[in-house]
Write a protein that holds these residues in place. Structure first.
Motif, short mmCIF file in Angstrom:
data_model
loop_
_atom_site.label_atom_id
_atom_site.label_comp_id
_atom_site.label_asym_id
_atom_site.label_seq_id
_atom_site.Cartn_x
_atom_site.Cartn_y
_atom_site.Cartn_z
N LEU A 44 -59.18 9.18 -37.80
CA LEU A 44 -57.97 8.41 -38.03
C LEU A 44 -58.12 7.05 -37.37
N ARG B 71 -48.86 -5.77 -33.79
CA ARG B 71 -48.22 -5.33 -35.04
C ARG B 71 -46.73 -5.70 -35.02
N ARG C 199 -50.24 -2.29 -31.02
CA ARG C 199 -48.81 -2.09 -31.30
C ARG C 199 -48.02 -3.36 -31.02
N GLU D 225 -55.94 4.35 -35.41
CA GLU D 225 -54.64 4.22 -34.76
C GLU D 225 -54.62 2.95 -33.92
N LEU E 161 -50.33 0.23 -40.42
CA LEU E 161 -50.59 1.22 -39.36
C LEU E 161 -49.37 1.50 -38.48
N ALA E 162 -48.26 1.86 -39.09
CA ALA E 162 -47.09 2.29 -38.33
C ALA E 162 -47.34 3.66 -37.73
N MET E 163 -48.34 4.35 -38.27
CA MET E 163 -48.77 5.65 -37.77
C MET E 163 -50.27 5.76 -38.01
N PRO E 164 -50.97 6.62 -37.27
CA PRO E 164 -52.42 6.77 -37.52
C PRO E 164 -52.67 7.24 -38.96
N ARG E 165 -53.72 6.69 -39.57
CA ARG E 165 -54.05 7.05 -40.95
C ARG E 165 -55.55 7.15 -41.11
N ASP F 149 -59.06 13.47 -36.28
CA ASP F 149 -57.84 14.02 -36.88
C ASP F 149 -57.65 15.43 -36.32
#
Length: 160
Positions: free
Chosen positions: A99, A110, A107, A101, A53-57, A91
């Motif tokens: 998504l 992570r 963060r 996030e 999850l480096a970016m919303p997916r 989204d």
């Protein structure tokens, strides 16, 4: 005959050497990743989602990237949500879709996990940064080909 296989490594084709190396690396990382599960709160699937999850997916994309059943990703996401590490948001491109996030706390967690995983990777492999970058390019190519080919991960362990 020595139990050290490195002296007989040349008996194997490059393909067999690669398979042996990948299997050994996978096994070692599986074992050692248990050491950095953030105070025991997270299982393997939750750690894997945090890393990705480096970016919303979207959830379906996460299932594809992790090669896990959608239900396993949903369960891991629910755990991360309960811990306040992720949230589900609409989204902006498709209001019907959701998504996943990271929250601010997510963060931070992570970042810690990425740092710990990187150290674990280097300790386990003995690779240099340049070698790791080369391996990363090759691993991405392998991953992309496997995903394009419709590869699916094993069901065993999906819920752990």
């Amino acid at each position: 005959m020595s139990s050290d296989t490195s002296e007989n490594w040349d008996l194997y084709t490059p393909e067999v050497q690669a398979i042996m190396g990948v299997f050994t690396l996978h096994w070692q990382l599986e074992q050692r990743l248990n050491e950095i599960r953030l105070e025991g709160q997270l299982g393997r699937p939750e750690c894997q989602l945090l890393l990705i999850l480096a970016m919303p997916r979207r959830m379906g994309e996460l299932a594809r990237l992790t090669m896990k059943a959608p239900s396993a990703v949903t369960a891991a996401a629910a755990t991360l949500e309960r811990l306040g590490l992720v949230r589900r948001v609409r989204d902006a491109q498709d209001g019907r879709a959701w998504l996943l996030e990271l929250t601010c706390e997510g963060r931070k967690r992570r970042e810690t996990l990425v740092t710990d995983a990187a150290q674990l990777f280097y300790d386990t492999t003995g690779l240099s940064r340049a070698e790791a970058e080369t391996l990363a390019v090759l691993a991405q190519k392998i991953h992309n080909k496997a995903v394009q080919s419709g590869a699916v991960g094993p069901c065993e362990g999906d819920q752990t």
